[in-house]
Design an enzyme around this catalytic site. Structure first.
Site, PDB file in Angstrom:
ATOM      1  N   ALA A   1     -15.720 -41.100   3.314  1.00 26.82           N
ATOM      2  CA  ALA A   1     -15.239 -40.610   2.021  1.00 26.82           C
ATOM      3  C   ALA A   1     -15.079 -39.099   2.083  1.00 26.82           C
ATOM      4  CB  ALA A   1     -16.224 -40.994   0.910  1.00 26.82           C
ATOM      5  N   ASP A   2     -14.206 -38.594   1.228  1.00 25.33           N
ATOM      6  CA  ASP A   2     -14.050 -37.151   1.098  1.00 25.33           C
ATOM      7  C   ASP A   2     -13.704 -36.839  -0.347  1.00 25.33           C
ATOM      8  OD1 ASP A   2     -13.949 -34.545   2.642  1.00 25.33           O
ATOM      9  OD2 ASP A   2     -12.033 -34.459   1.600  1.00 25.33           O
ATOM     10  N   THR A   3     -14.289 -35.765  -0.858  1.00 28.67           N
ATOM     11  CA  THR A   3     -14.066 -35.362  -2.251  1.00 28.67           C
ATOM     12  C   THR A   3     -13.461 -33.967  -2.277  1.00 28.67           C
ATOM     13  OG1 THR A   3     -15.968 -36.667  -2.981  1.00 28.67           O
ATOM     14  CG2 THR A   3     -15.200 -34.954  -4.484  1.00 28.67           C
TER      15      THR A   3
END
Length: 203
Positions: A83-85
């Protein structure tokens, strides 16, 4: 026919993502980068790159790196979650602040103006792949210089996209939010559950 694995790998150093997976009841093992891997290099923004394109591309690169890591370490096959935000205002991407002054600059820009929080996920197992992107909106109240100084002095903004964590002290300054709270934290649970189910993983 092998039994489907009852756990996944989480390729993230974020304790919040680990806690959110526990909330779903998903057993997981961490699959973290080796010392010689340059994880930060994956997060470089390309010229004129749109925030959603950026966060999805970085997440896909993280998954590729994690899949290679799994093979290199000769580990048991299981789904790998990455995941990446990122925080964005218009087409401007606010990544992790490089130092305290950079954090202050970001917080001044975000003060009293709505911004987007985009979290992309990607799950891979063998040649199976599922991906999704959650988009939420957050608005800080007006932040004065004393608020910003105190917040940055706490150390919380460092290592966080947009220089804040929604579950931390920043919550005292957030006037409005819409979308996925878990997505703003760093792992949108609805999208993650849907992606895992699409790969045949039983929750």
């Amino acid at each position: 026919m092998h039994a489907a694995p009852d756990f996944i790998y989480l390729a993230s150093q974020s304790p919040r993502r680990s806690q959110l997976l526990e909330q779903l009841g998903v057993r997981h093992a961490l699959l973290l980068p080796d010392d010689e891997e340059d994880s930060e290099a994956l997060e470089v923004v390309l010229r004129n790159e749109a925030p959603k394109t950026y966060v999805q591309r970085v997440t896909a690169l993280k998954l590729q790196a994690a899949q290679q890591r799994l093979v290199r370490r000769n580990l048991q096959p299981a789904p790998i979650l990455c995941a990446d935000t990122t925080v964005a205002m218009g087409q401007t991407i606010f990544g992790k602040p490089e130092h305290a002054e950079d954090a202050k600059r970001m917080l001044r820009a975000l003060s009293n103006r709505p911004h987007r929080v985009l979290t992309a996920i990607a799950i891979g197992m063998g040649d199976q792949y599922a991906a999704a992107c959650s988009e939420s909106w957050v608005t800080f109240a007006e932040l004065n210089e004393a608020d910003i100084e105190a917040f940055v002095a706490s150390g919380e903004p460092m290592g966080k996209a947009g220089a804040y964590a929604v579950q931390g002290r920043a919550a005292a300054h957030i006037a409005h939010m819409s979308g996925s709270y878990s997505g703003i934290m760093g792992l949108p649970l609805y999208e993650t559950a849907q992606a895992l189910r699409s790969l045949g993983f039983r929750l």
